[in-house]
Design a protein around this motif. Structure first.
Motif, mmCIF file in Angstrom:
data_model
loop_
_atom_site.group_PDB
_atom_site.id
_atom_site.type_symbol
_atom_site.label_atom_id
_atom_site.label_comp_id
_atom_site.label_asym_id
_atom_site.label_seq_id
_atom_site.Cartn_x
_atom_site.Cartn_y
_atom_site.Cartn_z
ATOM 1 N N ALA A 76 0.814 -1.215 0.000
ATOM 2 C CA ALA A 76 0.000 0.000 0.000
ATOM 3 C C ALA A 76 0.844 1.261 0.000
ATOM 4 O O ALA A 76 0.417 2.308 -0.508
ATOM 5 N N GLU A 77 2.080 1.187 0.571
ATOM 6 C CA GLU A 77 2.915 2.381 0.658
ATOM 7 C C GLU A 77 3.705 2.661 -0.614
ATOM 8 O O GLU A 77 4.353 3.699 -0.738
ATOM 9 N N ASN A 78 3.662 1.746 -1.572
ATOM 10 C CA ASN A 78 4.397 1.942 -2.819
ATOM 11 C C ASN A 78 3.819 3.112 -3.600
ATOM 12 O O ASN A 78 2.601 3.309 -3.645
ATOM 13 N N LEU A 79 4.687 3.897 -4.244
ATOM 14 C CA LEU A 79 4.228 5.085 -4.953
ATOM 15 C C LEU A 79 3.242 4.741 -6.063
ATOM 16 O O LEU A 79 2.242 5.437 -6.261
ATOM 17 N N ALA A 80 3.507 3.665 -6.800
ATOM 18 C CA ALA A 80 2.585 3.279 -7.867
ATOM 19 C C ALA A 80 1.208 2.960 -7.292
ATOM 20 O O ALA A 80 0.178 3.307 -7.891
ATOM 21 N N ALA A 81 1.182 2.307 -6.126
ATOM 22 C CA ALA A 81 -0.094 2.013 -5.475
ATOM 23 C C ALA A 81 -0.806 3.302 -5.075
ATOM 24 O O ALA A 81 -2.025 3.441 -5.248
ATOM 25 N N LYS A 82 -0.042 4.252 -4.550
ATOM 26 C CA LYS A 82 -0.637 5.526 -4.147
ATOM 27 C C LYS A 82 -1.231 6.251 -5.351
ATOM 28 O O LYS A 82 -2.330 6.819 -5.270
ATOM 29 N N ILE A 83 -0.511 6.251 -6.465
ATOM 30 C CA ILE A 83 -1.000 6.935 -7.668
ATOM 31 C C ILE A 83 -2.310 6.326 -8.139
ATOM 32 O O ILE A 83 -3.292 7.039 -8.425
ATOM 33 N N VAL A 84 -2.353 5.004 -8.221
ATOM 34 C CA VAL A 84 -3.556 4.336 -8.722
ATOM 35 C C VAL A 84 -4.713 4.509 -7.747
ATOM 36 O O VAL A 84 -5.860 4.756 -8.160
ATOM 37 N N ALA A 128 -6.462 10.281 -17.623
ATOM 38 C CA ALA A 128 -6.471 11.681 -17.198
ATOM 39 C C ALA A 128 -5.241 12.001 -16.353
ATOM 40 O O ALA A 128 -4.623 13.068 -16.489
ATOM 41 N N TYR A 129 -4.857 11.057 -15.457
ATOM 42 C CA TYR A 129 -3.647 11.263 -14.654
ATOM 43 C C TYR A 129 -2.418 11.374 -15.559
ATOM 44 O O TYR A 129 -1.576 12.264 -15.381
#
Length: 398
Positions: free
Chosen positions: A326-334, A374-375
């Motif tokens: 959950a703390e991974n940046l890719a996870a945060k972005i999605v 959109a992101y």
């Protein structure tokens, strides 16, 4: 500026950046490793490339193994020597080096310090910390000693760098603890080449050539290495097969794929198609052929690995199914962009349930795909990205 641009992996987005720098009048020599197995970008000169842009491969004649640690160590030392030769031949004014193993980065940093050449280290991963997380289970004693050695090297490289570009703010606290001044640390998130990844048709020349099934398609495209658990893909493929709900397409090479191939023979009920890496020119069609795009990462990878495949996925206007910390940046972005569904890396049941939810929810898939696109449109502007790197390379930023 006369720039030596070293991107060990040869990924697409650093190539876009080096070409963009050359288009602004800088003399750029781009180097990459030809002995590592990973998805790569356009590694040949194009007709529209600036005359000031040159590309060279550093090739050891065989693939650098990921799991044979002694052989890997020796080959990376050889690579370091060849990289030093390229540095000496080019005689740069500034060096940017990214995704570079610690063993090769340290001699490069020493050369830059000797010659008073500005070194910008582009931190995609902290190798010593990644090694510590990966090796402590496999080689509890020797692995810890090896990881401590690589962490010492990483610290030296960071301290010898004139600037660090990190891909996530999560790296900043580590480098501050290592004594790197805050004004030498710059955060620039990774990106994908959105111009080359327009929203494509699901049924296209590539999907027809590969005879993909007409039903739901879950596509995994990218590395399957030590940071990934292919069991997730197998179990979803079995669920899809048992319920006649679609097909899992895995596009990769390496130990993870070989394991899946063995399991495929044992589980004929698994609806799974395996194939090797596809040419970069086909990436648009590969991603467009999917109904759902899949990404996975092991729990131990944490914040120290941001899968570049996820950024390409966002461009495709397809929903994402991800098993990431959950703390991974890719996870945060999605999660923050509402571009897909996210489960914990060890939650195989949850991963399969999320996959089946997407399989039966066309409206939700469409909304998530639009949010991801959109992101990408809002964040993947190469002109703005080049502005920031150019300032850092010239020393005008920090």
């Amino acid at each position: 500026m006369r720039i030596l641009f070293h991107d060990y992996a040869g990924h697409a987005f650093p190539l876009q950046l080096s070409r963009s720098l050359a288009a602004r009048g800088h003399q750029v020599r781009h180097l990459y490793c030809g002995s590592t197995l990973t998805p790569q970008g356009e590694l040949e000169r194009r007709p529209d490339d600036p005359e000031s842009w040159d590309i060279r491969v550093i090739d050891l004649g065989e693939e650098i193994p990921k799991t044979k640690f002694l052989k890997r160590y020796g080959m990376e030392r050889r690579y370091a020597g060849l990289l030093a030769e390229q540095y000496g031949a080019w005689r740069p004014e500034v060096v940017i080096s990214g995704q570079t193993p610690s063993i090769a980065q340290l001699p490069l940093a020493k050369l830059c310090r000797r010659d008073n050449v500005r070194l910008v280290s582009w931190i995609q991963d902290i190798y010593g910390i990644a090694a510590q997380k990966m090796l402590r289970k496999r080689l509890p004693v020797v692995g810890q000693l090896a990881a401590a050695h690589f962490i010492r090297i990483d610290k030296r490289c960071a301290r010898m760098s004139d600037a660090l570009v990190v891909i996530s703010e999560d790296f900043r606290d580590i480098f501050l603890r290592w004594g790197i001044p805050d004004d030498r640390i710059h955060t620039i998130h990774n990106w994908a080449i959105i111009e080359q990844l327009p929203v494509g048709q699901r049924d296209n020349s590539w999907s027809r050539e590969k005879a993909l099934a007409d039903g739901m398609r879950f596509v995994y495209s990218g590395t399957l290495a030590m940071k990934h658990n292919p069991e997730l893909l197998l179990q979803l493929a079995k669920r899809l097969g048992n319920e006649e709900a679609g097909e899992m397409v895995v596009i990769s090479t390496g130990p993870g794929v070989e394991w899946l191939r063995q399991q495929q023979a044992k589980h004929p009920d698994a609806a799974m198609k395996l194939m090797g890496f596809q040419p970069f020119s086909e990436l648009e069609n590969v991603l467009a052929s999917a109904d759902v795009l899949v990404a996975i990462l092991e729990p131990d990878a944490g914040v120290f690995s941001v899968p570049s495949k996820v950024l390409s996925y966002l461009c495709a206007q397809r929903p994402l199914l991800m098993a990431l910390p959950a703390e991974n940046l890719a996870a945060k972005i999605v999660r923050e962009s509402n571009a897909g569904l996210l489960v914990a890396p060890d939650d195989i049941a949850g991963f399969c349930e999320a996959g089946m939810r997407l399989a039966h929810s066309p409206d939700e898939r469409a909304a998530m795909g639009a949010a991801g696109r959109a992101y990408a449109e809002a964040n993947f502007d190469i002109a703005k990205i080049t502005d920031r790197f150019e300032a850092i390379l010239s020393g005008q930023c920090g």
